[in-house]
Design a protein around this motif. Sequence first.
Motif, PDB file in Angstrom:
ATOM      1  N   ARG A  45      53.166 -32.852  70.271  1.00 34.95           N
ATOM      2  CA  ARG A  45      53.625 -34.194  70.644  1.00 34.95           C
ATOM      3  C   ARG A  45      52.940 -35.215  69.745  1.00 34.95           C
ATOM      4  N   MET A  46      53.707 -36.212  69.326  1.00 35.71           N
ATOM      5  CA  MET A  46      53.123 -37.300  68.550  1.00 35.71           C
ATOM      6  C   MET A  46      53.936 -38.559  68.773  1.00 35.71           C
ATOM      7  N   SER A  47      53.297 -39.635  68.485  1.00 35.38           N
ATOM      8  CA  SER A  47      53.955 -40.935  68.639  1.00 35.38           C
ATOM      9  C   SER A  47      54.998 -41.089  67.537  1.00 35.38           C
ATOM     10  N   PRO A  48      55.939 -42.021  67.724  1.00 34.86           N
ATOM     11  CA  PRO A  48      56.909 -42.294  66.648  1.00 34.86           C
ATOM     12  C   PRO A  48      56.218 -42.690  65.346  1.00 34.86           C
ATOM     13  N   GLY A  50      53.165 -41.781  64.393  1.00 37.83           N
ATOM     14  CA  GLY A  50      52.549 -40.567  63.863  1.00 37.83           C
ATOM     15  C   GLY A  50      53.566 -39.667  63.198  1.00 37.83           C
ATOM     16  N   PHE A  51      54.765 -39.553  63.808  1.00 37.51           N
ATOM     17  CA  PHE A  51      55.817 -38.731  63.217  1.00 37.51           C
ATOM     18  C   PHE A  51      56.282 -39.335  61.892  1.00 37.51           C
ATOM     19  N   ASP A  53      54.487 -41.133  59.856  1.00 31.14           N
ATOM     20  CA  ASP A  53      53.439 -40.833  58.877  1.00 31.14           C
ATOM     21  C   ASP A  53      53.527 -39.390  58.405  1.00 31.14           C
ATOM     22  N   PHE A  54      53.742 -38.476  59.346  1.00 31.08           N
ATOM     23  CA  PHE A  54      53.864 -37.051  59.025  1.00 31.08           C
ATOM     24  C   PHE A  54      55.030 -36.813  58.066  1.00 31.08           C
ATOM     25  N   MET A  55      56.183 -37.396  58.371  1.00 32.28           N
ATOM     26  CA  MET A  55      57.353 -37.237  57.510  1.00 32.28           C
ATOM     27  C   MET A  55      57.131 -37.890  56.147  1.00 32.28           C
TER      28      MET A  55
END
Length: 86
Positions: A45-48, A50-51, A53-55
């Motif tokens: 689970r991650m925040s929008p 965080g997602f 940033d990940f992408m």
Amino acid sequence: MRLPEADVVVIDLAASLRGRSRTDFVREAAVRAAEEVLMDHGLIRMSPEGFADFMGILSPPAAPVPEMVELARRPTPWEAGYEPKQ
């Protein structure tokens, strides 16, 4: 837990090699197996933000690794005329 006698013998032998009781050995093995299953099926689970940033990290083109490029350019043994030692 009911187990075939052959299984109990194997467990007892392994437990004694580890210096553990049958109960400790089986408990430890069961917990380790359960943790592996949970890790394989865990939900991340991650925040929008965080997602995003990940992408952002995954999206740019990959930078070439010079050592891998050189390795990929080498001729294979069958292309280079490699002869195994007899």
